[in-house]
Design an enzyme around this catalytic site. Structure first.
Site, mmCIF file in Angstrom:
data_model
loop_
_atom_site.group_PDB
_atom_site.id
_atom_site.type_symbol
_atom_site.label_atom_id
_atom_site.label_comp_id
_atom_site.label_asym_id
_atom_site.label_seq_id
_atom_site.Cartn_x
_atom_site.Cartn_y
_atom_site.Cartn_z
ATOM 1 N N ASP A 165 6.906 7.439 22.471
ATOM 2 C CA ASP A 165 8.110 7.923 23.158
ATOM 3 C C ASP A 165 9.021 8.775 22.273
ATOM 4 O OD1 ASP A 165 8.899 5.926 21.447
ATOM 5 O OD2 ASP A 165 9.894 4.678 22.927
ATOM 6 N N HIS A 166 8.827 8.733 20.974
ATOM 7 C CA HIS A 166 9.749 9.449 20.080
ATOM 8 C C HIS A 166 9.292 10.880 19.813
ATOM 9 C CE1 HIS A 166 11.731 5.645 19.417
ATOM 10 N NE2 HIS A 166 12.560 6.181 18.534
ATOM 11 N N ASP A 209 11.985 -1.030 16.108
ATOM 12 C CA ASP A 209 13.019 -0.106 16.540
ATOM 13 C C ASP A 209 14.301 -0.917 16.691
ATOM 14 O OD1 ASP A 209 13.190 2.858 17.911
ATOM 15 O OD2 ASP A 209 14.729 1.453 18.603
ATOM 16 N N ARG A 232 24.104 6.685 19.607
ATOM 17 C CA ARG A 232 24.450 7.064 18.230
ATOM 18 C C ARG A 232 24.937 8.502 18.173
ATOM 19 N NH1 ARG A 232 19.416 3.785 15.586
ATOM 20 N NH2 ARG A 232 20.571 1.840 15.635
ATOM 21 N N SER A 260 19.234 2.859 12.372
ATOM 22 C CA SER A 260 17.824 2.711 12.721
ATOM 23 C C SER A 260 17.078 1.667 11.892
ATOM 24 C CB SER A 260 17.177 4.081 12.553
ATOM 25 O OG SER A 260 15.926 4.000 11.985
ATOM 26 N N ARG A 298 14.177 2.410 10.763
ATOM 27 C CA ARG A 298 13.112 3.183 10.091
ATOM 28 C C ARG A 298 12.909 2.716 8.654
ATOM 29 N NH1 ARG A 298 16.765 8.485 10.809
ATOM 30 N NH2 ARG A 298 16.590 7.631 12.872
HETATM 31 C C1 MIC Z 1 16.813 5.658 16.380
HETATM 32 O O1 MIC Z 1 17.352 5.525 17.471
HETATM 33 O O2 MIC Z 1 17.440 5.952 15.342
HETATM 34 C C2 MIC Z 1 15.318 5.459 16.292
HETATM 35 C C3 MIC Z 1 14.701 6.774 16.040
HETATM 36 O O3 MIC Z 1 14.833 4.963 17.521
HETATM 37 C C4 MIC Z 1 15.033 4.453 15.176
HETATM 38 C C5 MIC Z 1 13.620 4.266 14.858
HETATM 39 C C6 MIC Z 1 13.048 5.360 14.021
HETATM 40 O O4 MIC Z 1 13.719 5.894 13.125
HETATM 41 O O5 MIC Z 1 11.884 5.681 14.248
HETATM 42 C C7 MIC Z 1 15.625 3.056 15.425
HETATM 43 O O6 MIC Z 1 16.585 2.934 16.131
HETATM 44 O O7 MIC Z 1 15.155 2.083 14.826
HETATM 45 FE FE1 SF4 Z 2 14.745 6.457 21.362
HETATM 46 FE FE2 SF4 Z 2 16.166 5.361 19.384
HETATM 47 FE FE3 SF4 Z 2 17.281 7.073 21.095
HETATM 48 FE FE4 SF4 Z 2 16.617 4.699 21.941
HETATM 49 S S1 SF4 Z 2 18.146 5.167 20.389
HETATM 50 S S2 SF4 Z 2 16.239 6.622 22.992
HETATM 51 S S3 SF4 Z 2 14.751 4.305 20.791
HETATM 52 S S4 SF4 Z 2 15.666 7.525 19.613
#
Ligand code: MIC
Ligand code: SF4
Length: 648
Positions: free
Chosen positions: A64-65, A119, A379, A540, A542
């Site tokens: 999905d990313h 995530d 975010r 995140s 990550r």
């Molecule tokens: C995000 O919303 O920052 C992400 C991208 O979903 C991350 C995960 C990632 O960095 O792959 C998260 O929230 O953990």
């Molecule tokens: Fe995707 Fe992270 Fe955004 Fe949720 S917050 S939609 S998991 S990138």
């Protein structure tokens, strides 16, 4: 003494330790989820563990990313994920099926179960009464291999909801209110448990919006009771059998209780560049808006999109507004199509994006220079949208819809004056269901070959902790540094499976010379040391925010405080998270300082106090660390994978 919901669920899952808030416990994980941006590394690590099949009740691998696929890298990763899923007994959710958290809530989540996801927004599952926790990919890999998940037994904060939301006020405003109360820092080790009369006035998607963004407060997770509303939601998903009731005992005791009166909440927004910067929409009224994005795992449900569709019926997007919608899932898209919402949205001028993270992670729909972008996501960190000087405001779908019409920040309650009355979007009694985008693993996976394109590299190995750390301060940063500051996502995210390449973008958004300096320090044989203020590593899950620093030879981060998931990731990769014993010492250390942490191996082994010698300034100060015995062993071994080998 009675028990709350969180305690009840956790106690059923504890495999090491006992219910004692503040102490480390280990829990059994029933379900896992991964997404493609963290999943590739998680599965590479899972493969390294040599387990023939996942040992959880259910594991799902979502894509999905990284669905924009500029270049071969993401498509390679997707194919790798599909083959790993088939080989190891994991359900694969294909690109286009939707955002992991939305889809998991719809199709797999079960009240009372534990869910670990790579995530940070995994707590979305708390909307139906799961203990759903975000973690680094390595922790999820361990859970898939049957290992427990270690966490600090939480301090549970009971949030008593009373009253009912007024028209035009949304669940997003509730969680923004919580962010105003609790801020984004200082909540490590806590969990929000919702209760009170107000709960029954909220639908499942509304509850999920609230639990989703608990992540921004830094709590471990957020949980709602499982009641008749939960049952109706699961029934509409054809999953009534998955329902169980969950409620707190009337005399349950909590770490803390607060009351939030839903009827007093007004439309709110988080202004740049933190979800904790809260103002009322009224305060910013009249500000010109360039872009409105509706979607993300926070607000992309059927209810969210139908509400906006009903508001915009017969209206057109203001000429200055670029209006984008990313439905949360294929199911949402199919159901708003069935019920006519999609037609109204398209007629209003919406640009329909794929059912994926998309704009939220900044890999598409970057706004124009210095834009004001209103987003329903969670975010608004600096640069996350892909446009560094853009200003992102987080809002509810209702506030987003109002700006689409007026081209300005508008309190949605004022739409009444324009003759628009609040359209209550009803939850369907039965969703149109179509699971064709899930690929179930075969019964006999022996013939499956794992696909590894040129983008897939093995995870780099870490080194054990040396006797003493001789290092240099590569960077000194302020409070509230997020993982988006440490390692950007967006267009750079396609290198997630190529750690040497991805490492070139470390701290890019803060300091474009960072990588050059870090490389020089590494080549000189010294360790890179980072210095930070409060709440380092927000946001995140990550693990690349620890994995790439490890690859660059980082051995310690010294901060005023750390966030939970990032702390765990640092430990997993053999980097010691140190806190100033005296916060004032933050002023005694600067970028470029030569540092020694003498006798580190012996002192950590013995659990004693560490000293940092600042050789450049000719001073020393004390630092502390909050590590369990197990974590101290991991740090000494050089990370979790190395530690697991010592135990095998
Ligand atoms: C995000 O919303 O920052 C992400 C991208 O979903 C991350 C995960 C990632 O960095 O792959 C998260 O929230 O953990
Ligand atoms: Fe995707 Fe992270 Fe955004 Fe949720 S917050 S939609 S998991 S990138």
């Amino acid at each position: 003494m009675g028990k709350g919901i969180v305690q009840k669920i956790l106690e059923k899952h504890i495999v090491e330790g006992t219910w004692e808030p503040g102490k480390e416990i280990a829990i059994k994980i029933d379900q896992t989820l991964t997404q493609d941006a963290t999943g590739t590394m998680a599965y590479l690590q899972f493969e390294a563990m040599g387990t023939p099949k996942v040992k959880t009740e259910l594991s799902v691998s979502y894509v999905d990313h990284n669905t924009v696929q500029i270049g071969f890298e993401n498509a390679d990763d997707h194919k790798y994920l599909q083959s790993v899923a088939a080989k190891y007994g994991i359900i694969y959710s294909r690109a286009g099926n939707g955002i992991c958290h939305q889809v998991h809530l719809e199709r797999f989540g079960k009240p009372g179960k534990t869910l670990l996801g790579s995530d940070s927004h995994t707590p979305t599952g708390g909307g139906i009464g799961m203990v759903a926790i975000g973690a680094g990919g390595l922790d999820v890999a361990v859970a898939m291999a049957g290992g427990p998940f270690y966490l600090t037994c939480p301090n549970v904060i009971k949030v008593n909801l009373k009253g009912k939301l007024k028209p035009w006020v949304a669940a997003k405003d509730v969680v923004l209110k919580l962010l105003e109360i609790f801020t984004t820092k200082g909540n490590v080790g806590c969990v929000f448990e919702y209760g009170g009369e107000g709960v029954k006035t909220l639908s499942v998607p509304e509850r999920a919006t609230i639990t989703n963004m608990g992540a921004e407060c830094g709590v471990t997770t957020s949980v709602f009771p499982s009641d008749e509303t939960t049952k109706a939601f699961l029934k509409a998903q054809g999953r009534e059998k998955d329902w169980t009731e969950l409620k707190a005992d009337p005399n349950a005791e909590y770490f803390k209780e607060i009351e939030v009166d839903l009827s007093e909440i007004v439309p709110l927004t988080a202004y740049p560049h933190s979800p904790g910067n809260i103002k009322t929409v009224k305060e910013l009224e009249g500000m010109n808006v360039d872009q409105v994005c509706l979607g993300s795992c926070t607000n992309s449900s059927y209810k969210d999109l139908m509400t906006v569709a009903n508001i915009l019926k017969g209206k057109h997007a203001h000429p200055n507004v670029s209006f984008v919608i990313a439905p949360g899932s294929k199911q949402v898209l199919q159901n708003i199509t069935r019920d006519g919402g999609l037609t109204d949205l398209i007629a209003a001028g919406a640009r329909i994006a794929e059912s994926a993270c998309g704009f939220c992670i900044g890999n598409s729909q970057s706004p124009k220079s210095e834009a004001v972008s209103l987003r329903t996501s969670n975010r608004n960190f600096l640069g996350r949208s892909g446009t560094k000087n853009a200003n992102v405001y987080l809002v509810s779908p209702e506030t987003a819809a109002a700006a689409v019409i007026t081209g300005k920040m508008t309190d949605p309650r004022d739409l009444e004056k324009m003759g628009i009355s609040y359209p209550y979007a009803k939850m369907p009694e039965k969703f149109y269901l179509d699971d064709s985008m899930f690929i179930y693993p075969p019964e006999h996976p022996e013939h499956i070959k794992i696909y590894r394109g040129p983008n897939i590299g093995d995870p780099p190995a870490s080194l054990p902790m040396p006797e003493s750390i001789a290092g240099e301060v590569t960077i000194k940063v302020e409070d509230q540094i997020t993982t988006d500051h440490i390692i950007p996502a967006g267009a750079k995210m396609k290198y997630r499976s190529n750690v040497p390449k991805y490492s070139e973008f470390l701290f890019e958004v803060v300091d474009s010379k960072f990588y050059e300096r870090a490389k020089k320090i590494k080549e000189s044989g010294k360790a890179n040391i980072f210095v930070a203020g409060l709440s380092y590593g927000q946001g995140s899950s990550r693990e690349h925010a620890a994995l790439c620093p490890m690859y660059m030879g980082t051995k310690a981060v010294i901060a005023k405080s750390f966030e939970r998931i990032h702390t765990a990731n640092l430990i997993n990769f053999g980097i010691i998270p140190l806190t100033f014993r005296n916060e004032q010492d933050y002023t005694k250390i600067d970028q470029g300082d030569d540092i020694e942490i003498p006798d580190v191996k012996r002192v950590i082994g013995a659990g004693g106090m560490l000293k940092v010698k600042n050789k450049t300034k000719g001073i020393e100060f004390e630092v502390t660390y909050n590590l369990s015995d197990r974590q101290r062993e991991i740090i000494l071994a050089g990370g979790t994978l190395a530690y697991m080998k010592t135990k095998a």
